[in-house]
Design a protein around this motif. Sequence first.
Motif, mmCIF file in Angstrom:
data_model
loop_
_atom_site.group_PDB
_atom_site.id
_atom_site.type_symbol
_atom_site.label_atom_id
_atom_site.label_comp_id
_atom_site.label_asym_id
_atom_site.label_seq_id
_atom_site.Cartn_x
_atom_site.Cartn_y
_atom_site.Cartn_z
ATOM 1 N N GLU A 11 -45.612 5.884 99.655
ATOM 2 C CA GLU A 11 -46.705 5.215 98.953
ATOM 3 C C GLU A 11 -46.154 4.638 97.653
ATOM 4 O OE1 GLU A 11 -51.180 6.323 97.373
ATOM 5 O OE2 GLU A 11 -49.701 7.929 97.473
ATOM 6 N N MET A 62 -49.821 2.572 93.191
ATOM 7 C CA MET A 62 -51.033 2.977 93.909
ATOM 8 C C MET A 62 -51.287 4.477 93.730
ATOM 9 S SD MET A 62 -52.313 0.319 95.185
ATOM 10 C CE MET A 62 -51.623 -0.782 93.982
ATOM 11 N N GLU A 63 -50.217 5.250 93.795
ATOM 12 C CA GLU A 63 -50.348 6.700 93.627
ATOM 13 C C GLU A 63 -50.862 7.042 92.230
ATOM 14 O OE1 GLU A 63 -47.507 10.685 93.651
ATOM 15 O OE2 GLU A 63 -46.602 8.698 93.787
ATOM 16 N N TYR A 108 -41.974 3.342 100.558
ATOM 17 C CA TYR A 108 -42.393 4.404 101.473
ATOM 18 C C TYR A 108 -42.302 5.725 100.756
ATOM 19 C CZ TYR A 108 -42.563 7.408 105.538
ATOM 20 O OH TYR A 108 -42.916 8.371 106.426
ATOM 21 N N ARG A 134 -54.491 6.052 91.763
ATOM 22 C CA ARG A 134 -55.350 7.031 92.440
ATOM 23 C C ARG A 134 -55.464 8.304 91.611
ATOM 24 N NH1 ARG A 134 -53.553 10.861 95.299
ATOM 25 N NH2 ARG A 134 -51.645 9.835 95.946
#
Length: 77
Positions: free
Chosen positions: A28, A32-33, A26, A36
């Motif tokens: 993210e 994934m961050e 939590y 991105r």
Amino acid sequence: MRNFLAKISYPILILLTLLLGLSPFYPEPHLMEKLRMLREGSLTRPLDMFDLFFHSLPAVLLGIKVGLERPWRKNAE
């Protein structure tokens, strides 16, 4: 590299891939961050690059291990 990966069991690699790929859970996951940020072109800080490397390393090792040990390989040793 082949000998190193042969010593690591699949359950350990899968567990490491899931834990490091999804941590922190939590808000993210770092992986994934960072992916991105890489896609957007904002992955510029050395710490962010290290995070991407660190959190994706078990998944890369798992992929290499599967690729080296795949039974359908024609040139299997």
